[in-house]
Design a protein around this motif. Structure first.
Motif, PDB file in Angstrom:
ATOM      1  N   GLY A   1       0.796  -1.233   0.000  1.00 40.45           N
ATOM      2  CA  GLY A   1       0.000   0.000   0.000  1.00 40.45           C
ATOM      3  C   GLY A   1       0.820   1.271   0.000  1.00 40.45           C
ATOM      4  N   ILE A   2       1.838   1.315  -0.849  1.00 39.39           N
ATOM      5  CA  ILE A   2       2.637   2.534  -0.996  1.00 39.39           C
ATOM      6  C   ILE A   2       2.165   3.238  -2.265  1.00 39.39           C
ATOM      7  N   LYS A   3       1.802   4.515  -2.121  1.00 44.95           N
ATOM      8  CA  LYS A   3       1.340   5.255  -3.299  1.00 44.95           C
ATOM      9  C   LYS A   3       2.470   5.354  -4.324  1.00 44.95           C
ATOM     10  N   ASP A   4       2.074   5.480  -5.598  1.00 45.85           N
ATOM     11  CA  ASP A   4       3.082   5.553  -6.662  1.00 45.85           C
ATOM     12  C   ASP A   4       4.140   6.621  -6.379  1.00 45.85           C
ATOM     13  N   GLU A   5       3.687   7.789  -5.918  1.00 48.44           N
ATOM     14  CA  GLU A   5       4.644   8.896  -5.713  1.00 48.44           C
ATOM     15  C   GLU A   5       5.527   8.665  -4.481  1.00 48.44           C
ATOM     16  N   ASN A   6       5.154   7.685  -3.658  1.00 49.54           N
ATOM     17  CA  ASN A   6       5.979   7.416  -2.470  1.00 49.54           C
ATOM     18  C   ASN A   6       6.958   6.258  -2.663  1.00 49.54           C
ATOM     19  N   LEU A   7       6.930   5.693  -3.861  1.00 50.34           N
ATOM     20  CA  LEU A   7       8.031   4.791  -4.245  1.00 50.34           C
ATOM     21  C   LEU A   7       8.993   5.672  -5.044  1.00 50.34           C
ATOM     22  N   ILE A   8      10.030   6.123  -4.361  1.00 49.15           N
ATOM     23  CA  ILE A   8      10.897   7.152  -4.945  1.00 49.15           C
ATOM     24  C   ILE A   8      12.023   6.494  -5.747  1.00 49.15           C
ATOM     25  N   SER A   9      12.121   6.940  -6.997  1.00 47.30           N
ATOM     26  CA  SER A   9      13.088   6.321  -7.892  1.00 47.30           C
ATOM     27  C   SER A   9      14.244   7.305  -8.147  1.00 47.30           C
ATOM     28  N   ILE A  10      15.439   6.870  -7.853  1.00 36.94           N
ATOM     29  CA  ILE A  10      16.617   7.743  -7.985  1.00 36.94           C
ATOM     30  C   ILE A  10      17.301   7.495  -9.328  1.00 36.94           C
ATOM     31  N   GLU A  11      17.664   8.574  -9.970  1.00 33.41           N
ATOM     32  CA  GLU A  11      18.368   8.445 -11.253  1.00 33.41           C
ATOM     33  C   GLU A  11      19.678   7.668 -11.090  1.00 33.41           C
ATOM     34  N   THR A  12      20.091   7.044 -12.182  1.00 36.02           N
ATOM     35  CA  THR A  12      21.390   6.350 -12.152  1.00 36.02           C
ATOM     36  C   THR A  12      22.410   7.132 -12.988  1.00 36.02           C
ATOM     37  N   ASP A  13      23.678   6.839 -12.732  1.00 35.50           N
ATOM     38  CA  ASP A  13      24.742   7.507 -13.498  1.00 35.50           C
ATOM     39  C   ASP A  13      25.016   6.724 -14.792  1.00 35.50           C
ATOM     40  N   ASN A  14      26.086   7.077 -15.471  1.00 35.79           N
ATOM     41  CA  ASN A  14      26.397   6.417 -16.747  1.00 35.79           C
ATOM     42  C   ASN A  14      26.713   4.939 -16.607  1.00 35.79           C
ATOM     43  N   TYR A  15      26.989   4.515 -15.379  1.00 39.88           N
ATOM     44  CA  TYR A  15      27.320   3.100 -15.159  1.00 39.88           C
ATOM     45  C   TYR A  15      26.127   2.311 -14.599  1.00 39.88           C
ATOM     46  N   GLY A  16      24.957   2.949 -14.582  1.00 40.76           N
ATOM     47  CA  GLY A  16      23.758   2.257 -14.092  1.00 40.76           C
ATOM     48  C   GLY A  16      23.687   2.181 -12.576  1.00 40.76           C
TER      49      GLY A  16
END
Ligand SMILES: Cc1ncc(COP(=O)(O)O)c(C=O)c1O
Length: 468
Positions: free
Chosen positions: A194-209
């Motif tokens: 029950g975690i809202k979409d906006e509360n699953l926080i996705s962090i960008e990756t660098d050039n190496y993933g």
């Protein structure tokens, strides 16, 4: 009740007082079919030519064993064939020999890892093996773990535990953080808990993933300023598409400073921590004990038959507190730890048997041998692949993804589809993941049956067909 089943006079259940000769005959016949399949698997293809129509519904009187053996034959010839040397698409290696036996033993015992009284010895094995694993990772005295049916379930176990520990089980704004290259299982976990979409926080990756640390700092700050609480940060130790490893040490320290549960999804890469010495150059392999929990899937590279996944934790008391309900229908005492109360699963199969036998069979040297051969094969391939024409995505593990470097996305989509089909015609199965908005190609070098000659041939084929 006995039924005369064409050559077999077999009980519904193994006889508790007979000689079970007919069962032995059935097991032998089935083993022959299976071994025959293994022996011919190179002549076949990674994928079946056609899927045979097997009857799925039971009839009124029950089937003769002869028919069922034919059905097993049809099933086998219509199945994915992981033992074929050209099976290089996924994290699904051939089955380790002894773990096939482990499955047979587990099925025969039919014990239940829910409760100690239903699996006295196996519960002990699971407890001790998890403890051993945890110690190998560098966890301390209170560490331990639990087996679950796959990495998704163990990531879920970890997140439920992290949220409970943070006292945020009922907080509708509770958040957790992953990298944008984390496995999709976290989306599923978020929905389940029950975690809202906006509360699953996705962090960008660098050039190496790898998770970008400055982006992580910014997101933590932003989340806090909105008055939201983060119950876990998840690092991936081996991403699915390119085998990247997030900066474990830095993320671990950020978690410590902010009092946040640190979970590592080591479903793919965690097993490398069992290696003797060779992979000490994999960054952070010695820092896994900074985590509160880590998922490891021996099914993905050692070939322990599916499913085989462990969740290892720095403090087993956290799993106990989170999942304890009491089992009113099990006669037990307070000192007894019923292991069905350490995770979301209740009744559990004895999956630990095949892992236990598999690890004992391989020993540290055997484990090293498999891991070493996988990395070496990836490097062999990478060295031959034409760097002038291909862009390569690969970290320090045994996974490599690539795409032509002089095409637009549409062209790459078409090229990868064509090449995948051409390779399948040559009995080589590789995968075509969707990455950075296009379909690229990926190879997983976890198949022990793949020889150097296959790899050299494959790399040359790709170099030659870059303009297809
Ligand atoms: C990095 C990673 N985590 C988790 C999972 C999920 O594991 P499972 O399929 O065993 O549930 C996978 C599956 O490929 C994976 O690659």
């Amino acid at each position: 009740m006995k039924s005369d089943l064409n050559n077999f006079l077999i009980d519904y259940f193994p006889s508790p007082n007979g000689d079970n000769k007919e069962l032995l005959k059935l097991l032998n016949q089935t083993s022959e079919i299976i071994c025959d399949w293994f022996s011919h698997s190179e002549e076949l293809s990674p994928l079946p030519q056609n899927i045979k129509n097997v009857v799925t519904e039971p009839d009124k009187c029950g089937c003769e064993i002869k028919i069922l053996l034919e059905d097993i034959n049809s099933l086998i010839s219509s199945s994915f064939n992981p033992s074929h040397p050209g099976s290089l698409a996924h994290l699904d290696p051939p089955p380790l020999t002894i773990s096939i036996v482990g499955d047979l033993v587990a099925g025969s015992l039919n014990n239940n890892l829910l409760a100690e009284e239903l699996s006295p010895c196996i519960s002990l094995i699971e407890n001790n093996l998890c403890k051993w694993f945890a110690t190998e990772l560098g966890f301390g005295d209170s560490s331990g773990g639990i087996a679950a049916s796959g990495g998704t379930l163990n990531n879920l176990n970890a997140l439920v535990c992290a949220r409970f520990k943070a006292g945020l089980t009922f907080d509708p704004e509770a958040c957790f953080i992953v990298s944008e290259e984390a496995h999709v299982s976290f989306k599923k976990c978020a929905r389940i808990i029950g975690i809202k979409d906006e509360n699953l926080i996705s962090i960008e990756t660098d050039n190496y993933g790898k998770m970008d640390i400055s982006n992580l700092y910014n997101e933590i700050k932003k989340t806090k300023s909105l008055g939201k609480k983060i119950f876990s940060i998840v690092a991936t130790f081996g991403t699915t598409i390119r085998g990247s490893i997030d900066p474990i040490y830095e993320i671990g320290n950020i978690c410590k400073d902010n009092d946040i549960w640190f979970h590592i999804d080591g479903s793919i890469g965690g097993i490398f921590a069992l290696s003797n010495t060779k992979y000490r150059d994999i960054k952070d392999i010695n820092n896994l004990n900074i985590a509160n929990s880590i998922t490891i899937n021996p099914q993905k590279i050692l070939g322990i038959t599916k499913t085989s996944s462990l969740l290892l934790v720095d403090d087993i008391n956290n799993l106990k507190k989170t999942f304890y309900t009491g089992l009113p229908y099990i006669d037990s005492t307070e000192e007894v730890l019923n292991r069905g109360e350490l995770g979301v699963q209740g009744s559990r199969p004895a999956e630990i048997i095949k892992l236990w036998l598999g690890l004992r069979f391989l020993g540290k040297d055997g484990i090293d041998n498999i891991l070493n051969s996988s990395i070496r094969k990836k490097l062999l391939f990478e060295n031959i692949l034409d760097k002038d024409n291909f862009y390569i995505y690969s970290g320090s593990l045994h996974i490599i993804s690539f795409e032509p470097n002089n095409m637009n996305s549409d062209q790459i989509n078409n090229w990868s589809l064509k090449i995948k089909k051409m390779l399948l015609n040559k009995k080589i199965m590789i995968s075509r993941p969707f990455y950075k908005n296009r379909y690229i190609l990926r190879i997983v070098f976890g198949n022990f049956n793949t020889k150097d000659s296959h790899i050299i041939e494959l790399a040359h084929f790709l170099n030659k067909n870059i303009h297809e």
